[in-house]
Design a protein around this motif. Structure first.
Motif, PDB file in Angstrom:
ATOM      1  N   ALA A   1       0.875  -1.270  -0.152  1.00 38.90           N
ATOM      2  CA  ALA A   1      -0.087   0.121  -0.153  1.00 38.90           C
ATOM      3  C   ALA A   1       0.778   1.431   0.022  1.00 38.90           C
ATOM      4  N   LEU A   2       1.770   1.313   0.716  1.00 38.20           N
ATOM      5  CA  LEU A   2       2.732   2.486   0.941  1.00 38.20           C
ATOM      6  C   LEU A   2       3.539   2.742  -0.427  1.00 38.20           C
ATOM      7  N   ARG A   3       4.129   1.513  -1.101  1.00 39.62           N
ATOM      8  CA  ARG A   3       4.597   1.732  -2.436  1.00 39.62           C
ATOM      9  C   ARG A   3       3.547   2.299  -3.446  1.00 39.62           C
ATOM     10  N   MET A   4       2.480   2.067  -3.303  1.00 35.55           N
ATOM     11  CA  MET A   4       1.314   2.693  -4.358  1.00 35.55           C
ATOM     12  C   MET A   4       1.470   4.112  -4.159  1.00 35.55           C
ATOM     13  N   LEU A   5       1.229   4.407  -2.656  1.00 37.60           N
ATOM     14  CA  LEU A   5       1.208   5.943  -2.313  1.00 37.60           C
ATOM     15  C   LEU A   5       2.598   6.441  -2.465  1.00 37.60           C
ATOM     16  N   THR A   6       3.592   6.119  -2.325  1.00 36.69           N
ATOM     17  CA  THR A   6       4.945   6.739  -2.612  1.00 36.69           C
ATOM     18  C   THR A   6       5.238   7.200  -3.832  1.00 36.69           C
ATOM     19  N   TYR A   7       5.276   5.989  -4.620  1.00 40.16           N
ATOM     20  CA  TYR A   7       5.870   5.792  -6.137  1.00 40.16           C
ATOM     21  C   TYR A   7       4.606   6.061  -6.876  1.00 40.16           C
ATOM     22  N   GLY A   8       3.382   5.966  -6.806  1.00 41.50           N
ATOM     23  CA  GLY A   8       2.184   5.994  -7.873  1.00 41.50           C
ATOM     24  C   GLY A   8       2.292   5.163  -8.819  1.00 41.50           C
ATOM     25  N   VAL A   9       2.639   3.805  -8.299  1.00 40.26           N
ATOM     26  CA  VAL A   9       2.830   2.746  -9.419  1.00 40.26           C
ATOM     27  C   VAL A   9       1.494   1.667  -9.501  1.00 40.26           C
ATOM     28  N   ALA A  10       1.385   1.020 -10.362  1.00 42.92           N
ATOM     29  CA  ALA A  10       0.131   0.195 -10.564  1.00 42.92           C
ATOM     30  C   ALA A  10       0.307  -0.752  -9.537  1.00 42.92           C
ATOM     31  N   ALA A  11      -0.832  -1.236  -9.366  1.00 43.96           N
ATOM     32  CA  ALA A  11      -0.992  -2.544  -8.205  1.00 43.96           C
ATOM     33  C   ALA A  11      -0.288  -3.782  -9.035  1.00 43.96           C
TER      34      ALA A  11
END
Length: 342
Positions: free
Chosen positions: A41-51
């Motif tokens: 979840a934090l990687r999606m928030l931090t990097y804006g990458v796709a799931a």
């Protein structure tokens, strides 16, 4: 963020939502750990990458990543929202007034501005309503930030076709002041007494007693100096937006979720995490940025609701154009003398 802060967030989220607790399936095999779900979840928030980019690194499916993100941001709001997205209490207001006076602006409570977040997956039927000057669907965030980049007020969700004034008229920014629940603010500038704090704003905002704007094409050294200092101090909210987008790339790039409620939770959680990082990384400086009651739940003090006449009187005081002009002229003189003393 620092490792201790990350582990503190993990412990709080796991204790709040049973979804993040590691479980065994029917075959007795352990499922995903809390660190895997929260890191995804934090990687999606931090990097804006796709799931689906999380599978190679964390061995987690894209559907689980999306579910973890939605539950994580909701848990952040429910656990930390009361503390890290609170209205200023009496101690906070006293500290903010001291910060403003240190910059030469007695009575200043922060800077206000709006930011647009592009909505890539905006439904086709809504695109006309959410498309503004950029001709692309966006959602507006109105925020108030102090000099240390702490965001004190966040109003998110208005369509991008609205400008700052339209957003302000729907914002709860002055709701507590109208209800008589805001902390008392009293200060004197150039021999005139004032009883309401103000925010530094750009020229599009209305000429209210609670806003101090710059001077267009200033004439004379005093007015030029005031415009320079006002525009310099107002950059606090612009810096806060920049730091927020640098820390959480998901709010810098286009939003890929379909539902506005999900975007509301993501933006709110990012602001809360931003304030938590600001508190955690606050360094030793000449100004005391350590707000009272930090690390604890803060309950704003409430007073009795005012009667209708007092409500109307406060409403007119907030929008008083004469007070706005008088306050601006007093600050012009005050800043000129403040500059001379320093």
């Amino acid at each position: 963020m620092s490792r201790p802060l990350f582990l503190h967030i993990v412990d709080a989220v796991v204790a709040h939502d049973h979804y993040f607790v590691q479980k065994r399936n029917a075959a007795g095999v352990l499922g995903l750990s809390p660190l895997q779900k929260i890191t995804a979840a934090l990687r999606m928030l931090t990097y804006g990458v796709a799931a689906d980019t999380q599978d190679e690194y964390l061995q987690i499916a894209d559907s689980t990543t999306v579910e973890s993100l939605k539950r994580f941001v909701r848990a952040i709001i429910e656990v930390f929202g009361d503390e890290y997205l609170r209205y200023p209490n009496n101690s906070d207001t006293t500290r903010l007034l001291a910060l403003g006076e240190h910059r030469g602006f007695p009575g200043m409570l922060g800077s206000i501005d709006c930011m647009h977040w592009k909505w890539k997956n905006c439904p086709s039927a809504w695109q006309g309503m959410y498309s503004g000057k950029s001709s692309e669907p966006t959602i507006v965030l109105e925020a108030v930030a102090s000099e240390d980049l702490w965001i004190w007020h966040a109003f998110f969700g208005m369509p991008g076709s609205h400008n700052d004034i339209n957003v302000l008229h729907r914002s709860p920014l002055f709701a507590r002041l109208l209800e008589g629940q805001a902390p008392q603010v009293n200060y004197t500038i150039n021999g005139h007494n004032y009883k309401m704090g103000y925010y530094l704003a750009d020229r599009i905002y209305p000429s209210w007693a609670t806003f101090v704007k710059t001077i267009s094409e200033p004439q004379g050294n005093k007015r030029k100096h005031f415009a320079q200092e006002q525009e310099s101090a107002r950059k606090a909210v612009e810096r806060a937006f920049g730091v927020l987008q640098a820390r959480f790339a998901i709010v810098r790039g286009p939003a890929r979720f379909w539902y506005q409620e999900t975007l509301q939770d993501i933006m709110t959680a990012c602001i809360i995490l931003h304030n938590m990082i600001v508190e955690n990384e606050r360094g030793e400086q000449d100004i005391d940025y350590n707000y009272d009651n930090e690390g604890e739940r803060v309950t704003p003090s409430h007073t009795s609701t005012p009667d209708f006449d007092e409500f109307v009187r406060t409403h007119h005081d907030i929008r008083n154009r004469h007070t706005h002009s008088q306050l601006q002229e007093d600050l012009v003189e005050h800043l000129w003398h403040f500059y001379g003393r320093n």
